[in-house]
Design an enzyme around this catalytic site. Sequence first.
Site, PDB file in Angstrom:
ATOM      1  N   ASP A  46       0.817  -1.738   0.095  1.00 20.88           N
ATOM      2  CA  ASP A  46      -0.681   0.179   0.180  1.00 20.88           C
ATOM      3  C   ASP A  46       0.450   0.997   0.083  1.00 20.88           C
ATOM      4  OD1 ASP A  46      -1.586   2.408   0.443  1.00 20.88           O
ATOM      5  OD2 ASP A  46      -2.621   1.523   1.954  1.00 20.88           O
ATOM      6  N   SER A  59       5.102   7.683 -15.251  1.00 18.25           N
ATOM      7  CA  SER A  59       4.426   9.381 -15.157  1.00 18.25           C
ATOM      8  C   SER A  59       3.257   8.923 -16.162  1.00 18.25           C
ATOM      9  CB  SER A  59       5.524  10.068 -15.581  1.00 18.25           C
ATOM     10  OG  SER A  59       5.420  11.527 -15.202  1.00 18.25           O
TER      11      SER A  59
END
Length: 361
Positions: free
Chosen positions: A89, A174
């Site tokens: 996470d 990205s």
Amino acid sequence: MTSTTYPEFDGATEGKEVARVFAEGIRGKTILITGVNRAGIGFTTAEAFASQSPAHLIIAGRTESKLKESIDALRTQFPGVDYRPLKLDLSSQHAVREASAKALSWSDIPTIDIIVNSAGIMLVPERTLSEDGIEMHFATNHIGHFLFTCLLMPKLIKASRSNPAGATRIVNVSSLSPTMTKQMRWSDMNFEKINGELPKEEQPMYDIHRAWGATGDLEAISYLPLEGYNQSKVANVLFGIAANKKLYEKYGILSLAVHPGVIETELVRHMTQETQKAVQEMRENGSYPFITAGAGAATSTVAALDPSLGVPEMRNGKENYGAYLIACQISDRANPGAVSSDEAEKLWRLSEELVREKFSL
């Protein structure tokens, strides 16, 4: 001089095709990919690598059931690979530290040759802070990956000792955000100030936000979902630039960032109706051509494997040319603030402050 081997590769090239031509860079290697679930490009990226017999494929994601689903599907196609699930996470620094400690503890996987930081969240509708008090896009898309990668550095460094310079790589997935924002929001990373009160260079590119469906007086508000995402994705590029300065000369570890293309995935689940409509219009007029999930893995795979790629350089007045790829090729479309060495070093220092740890690399 940094370049790509295959100029004919483009936005339609599939990840498996790239993996096939660079198969020698995969066979017998250990590769880690974050954000793997059946509905995203993390999975098709894992497929591409799995198709060419890596020794170990570490599959990281938030949900154990989705990790199992992904590994079961991969094993059906490519049974000869050792798949290793890793619950991760990225929004929680505590969880990132637990995941990295687990990966470091695997004595049968002493090295990691390639990390592809593919996980991400997008367009969180309301300003939200992580449990560590950091804006959620930035916490998850950048800080989580920064901390995770730095903590795994011992295994990357060990891999680099037996690899040619540049073969051990960190790839940060990205987006087009480096073309859509001028500079990091240094004076207001948590979006607490009104946009119009920020220094001009830190203010959002308002026309882009309007094109994406934002309405009203954008200078009079603090948080724009797309700007939260954009900031975190510019950070992905800057992280790689700073990493190269610290890692390449000493260890031969290369870091690059990519825009994977526009793909229909769960990433857009938070889109408002206004944004959905705007994106559909841009899709119809060709502003954002959509590609397949398999093609969405290709640019990451090029960045991870192409031996012609090297340390970003200055070319034609463009700083860090080679740090950012679009459609399987080096791109110079990023705004100067998104590829600045000074900005990259500033981000590294801030990132260390936010994770409360300095990394002596």
